[in-house]
Design a protein around this motif. Structure first.
Motif, PDB file in Angstrom:
ATOM      1  N   LEU A  78       0.833  -1.204   0.000  1.00 52.01           N
ATOM      2  CA  LEU A  78       0.000   0.000   0.000  1.00 52.01           C
ATOM      3  C   LEU A  78       0.868   1.254   0.000  1.00 52.01           C
ATOM      4  O   LEU A  78       0.571   2.228  -0.708  1.00 52.01           O
ATOM      5  N   SER A  81       2.259   1.950  -3.404  1.00 51.28           N
ATOM      6  CA  SER A  81       1.274   2.425  -4.378  1.00 51.28           C
ATOM      7  C   SER A  81       0.685   3.776  -4.005  1.00 51.28           C
ATOM      8  O   SER A  81      -0.145   4.318  -4.748  1.00 51.28           O
ATOM      9  N   THR A  83      -1.302   4.467  -1.421  1.00 53.02           N
ATOM     10  CA  THR A  83      -2.663   4.389  -0.881  1.00 53.02           C
ATOM     11  C   THR A  83      -2.624   3.880   0.559  1.00 53.02           C
ATOM     12  O   THR A  83      -3.361   2.969   0.927  1.00 53.02           O
ATOM     13  N   ASP A 140      -4.936  -4.017 -11.627  1.00 55.09           N
ATOM     14  CA  ASP A 140      -4.299  -4.527 -10.427  1.00 55.09           C
ATOM     15  C   ASP A 140      -4.883  -5.883 -10.093  1.00 55.09           C
ATOM     16  O   ASP A 140      -6.005  -6.212 -10.483  1.00 55.09           O
ATOM     17  N   ARG A 144      -4.558  -7.059  -4.168  1.00 54.77           N
ATOM     18  CA  ARG A 144      -4.102  -5.694  -3.898  1.00 54.77           C
ATOM     19  C   ARG A 144      -5.267  -4.719  -3.947  1.00 54.77           C
ATOM     20  O   ARG A 144      -5.320  -3.752  -3.178  1.00 54.77           O
ATOM     21  N   THR A 148      -6.340  -2.026  -1.069  1.00 59.49           N
ATOM     22  CA  THR A 148      -6.547  -0.609  -1.377  1.00 59.49           C
ATOM     23  C   THR A 148      -7.939  -0.163  -0.958  1.00 59.49           C
ATOM     24  O   THR A 148      -8.122   0.914  -0.367  1.00 59.49           O
ATOM     25  N   GLN A 152      -9.433   2.535   2.284  1.00 58.41           N
ATOM     26  CA  GLN A 152     -10.252   3.712   2.006  1.00 58.41           C
ATOM     27  C   GLN A 152     -11.680   3.585   2.521  1.00 58.41           C
ATOM     28  O   GLN A 152     -12.417   4.579   2.532  1.00 58.41           O
ATOM     29  N   GLN A 357      -6.898   5.637 -13.076  1.00 58.56           N
ATOM     30  CA  GLN A 357      -6.556   5.913 -11.686  1.00 58.56           C
ATOM     31  C   GLN A 357      -6.298   7.408 -11.499  1.00 58.56           C
ATOM     32  O   GLN A 357      -5.156   7.870 -11.533  1.00 58.56           O
TER      33      GLN A 357
END
Length: 535
Positions: A78, A81, A83, A140, A144, A148, A152, A357
């Motif tokens: 994470l 990436s 995030t 992705d 993963r 992500t 969130q 993205q």
């Protein structure tokens, strides 16, 4: 003991007593004797109609694969990436495997193993209801994507569910790596300005080499990389978890697979969210044409976001700047070192993927601006990470995405047909049109016969699925919003949510969409009418 009316004398006494009881006022209601002249009794009250907006109750997990702690690994991914979860949110991660049939129609082909990642709060009960995440193969791996999403999610949703990512076939821990590197590179680096038949012939030959090598390596399971197989895998996971109904969030082509699962197993569908599905009524070339138009609209949104700032690094007309960059790279690629280059083809692949993205749009802007200035180092790293593979040179998602895309199409395009389409699309879609036609011809050698949700009906007489949330994003580079509209129509009980934003996957990126989805996941309520959410 008194025996009621058991003898003739008793019967006579009973008659007298009953007659006597009829004299004088009675506190009991009168007893009507039905006759021909009396009205018929009213029918029994009808059962209350089922609530059309109610979703099934969540079902606890009663079993499942073994998970071993992999929190450090997942959190590191994470962070890499960009995030990371909020500072006040602690996550626990477990990794496991699910064994499924490589092909349900061919038991002799043996098993396949899919990676699983479970994300919870530390110390969460193991029987929390599961919320399964299916990601898009071109963006992705699902594991993963689950991490992500968990980073969130609103706190209430993460407290209610254990989030389980199930890798799509060929991604994650079971990464598909069967294409010869030179053939893979030829497809990725194909000049996106070459629309002639000779170019299409060369791409067909390169794709044929990929199919031959992959067929030898996969021992007959080449066609198992498709949405219908993922739908079967989802049902296998539901069975392994011991739940009567499964709650699912599918994104991109993960939403396509989840829609097929709902269609085939409506009785097993719980609270389901399909975020950005494609149009199940279309096949190639119409499907690719619609997606390409949507990708061009996504680039317009990207350009608008750039020029809305005080100084867009791509100038006042980002489309013209990028178009000029592609023309330059078509003539001379940017050398990176070790024989590697930044080509026009790899740039188109990366731009289209990163348009999905929006959180990475600032990085994309900087990379493109650097390439315009002739600096290949930063663009090489970022464009590769958004394209066919990561910077270490491994295949990334390219092989699995190619296999899935080709297996899910029933139509094959000849080099001549692809050249004709490239000429038409190149005039209409100046950034992505020719490359999209080239993608069509690369599926030529693959076995045809992919299935769609409309071809995977449930059992005859099966009850319809519960309401399903179907989210369509106005400028999704993978699929037009009409894909969500057609998916909702096919599901019958689909509840459409239109977001006027950009990118692939709207939840939980915007408050309006998040409120609708959270109400479904937490309260079990679907919107009674279609919802339109602002950008």
């Amino acid at each position: 003991m008194v025996r009621w009316c058991g003898t003739a004398l008793a019967a006579l006494l009973c008659t007298v007593l009953l007659a006597g009881c009829s004299v004088g006022p009675s506190l009991r209601p009168p007893v009507a004797v039905r006759g021909e002249d009396l009205p018929a009794p009213p029918p029994p009250p009808a059962a209350a109609p089922a609530d059309p907006d109610a979703l099934p109750d969540t079902d606890p997990v009663r079993g499942g694969p073994t998970f071993t702690d992999c929190t450090a690994e997942v959190l590191a991914g994470l962070a890499a990436s960009g995030t990371e979860p909020p500072e006040d949110r602690a996550l626990a991660a477990g990794c496991g495997r699910l064994t499924v049939a490589a092909d349900r129609a061919r038991p002799d082909l043996g098993p396949a193993r899919l990676g699983l990642t479970r994300i919870t709060r530390p110390g969460a009960p193991e029987d929390l209801p599961a919320l399964v995440v299916l990601g898009d193969t071109g963006i992705d791996g699902s594991s993963r994507a689950a991490a992500t999403l968990a980073a969130q999610l609103p706190d209430e949703v993460l407290a209610r569910y254990q989030v389980i990512g199930m890798d799509r076939r060929g991604s994650g821990t079971d990464l598909l790596d069967c294409a010869p590197p030179d053939a893979r590179a030829a497809l990725v680096d194909a000049d996106p300005t070459s629309a002639d038949t000779a170019t299409m012939d060369r791409l067909l030959a390169r794709s044929r080499a990929i199919v031959q090598d992959c067929y030898l390596m996969l021992s007959g399971t080449l066609t198992s990389f498709r949405a219908a197989s993922t739908a079967d895998d989802l049902e296998a996971l539901r069975s392994a978890l011991g739940t009567a109904r499964l709650n699912v969030v599918g994104v991109g082509d993960g939403a396509d697979a989840a829609a097929q699962w709902v269609t085939s197993h409506p009785e097993a569908a719980g609270r389901v969210v399909l975020d950005g599905p494609g149009d199940p009524t279309l096949d190639d070339p119409a499907r690719t044409e619609a997606a390409t138009a949507s990708a061009e609209a996504a680039f317009d949104a990207f350009a608008t976001a750039c020029t809305a700032g005080p100084a867009c690094p791509l100038g006042p007309d980002p489309r013209a700047t990028v178009r000029g960059l592609l023309d330059r790279l078509s003539g001379t690629a940017l050398p990176v070192g070790d024989g590697d280059t930044v080509t026009a083809g790899s740039t188109v692949h990366a731009v289209r993927t990163l348009l999905s993205q929006p959180a990475r749009w600032p990085e994309l802007t900087a990379a493109l601006a650097a390439a315009v200035a002739g600096d290949p180092a930063g663009p090489a790293r970022l464009l590769r990470s958004g394209g066919p593979g990561p910077p270490d040179g491994s295949p990334g998602s390219f092989d699995a995405a190619l296999a899935t895309r080709c297996n899910d199409s029933r139509v094959r395009t000849t080099p001549g047909e692809a050249a004709d389409l490239a000429g038409q699309w190149g005039a209409r879609f100046d950034l992505f049109g020719v490359a999209a036609a080239q993608q069509l011809v690369t599926c030529g050698p693959w076995p045809s016969g992919g299935t769609s949700a409309s071809q995977s009906p449930g059992a005859p007489g099966a009850a319809p699925p519960p309401p399903v949330l179907v989210i369509g994003t106005a400028r999704d580079p993978r699929s037009p919003q009409s894909g969500a509209e057609r998916t909702a129509e096919q599901l019958g009980g689909g509840r459409l949510v239109r977001w006027q934003g950009a990118g692939t996957g709207a939840y939980p990126r915007t408050p309006c969409v998040t409120a609708v989805v959270d109400r479904a996941l937490l309260e079990g309520r679907a919107p009674a009418e279609d919802v339109v959410c602002p950008p």
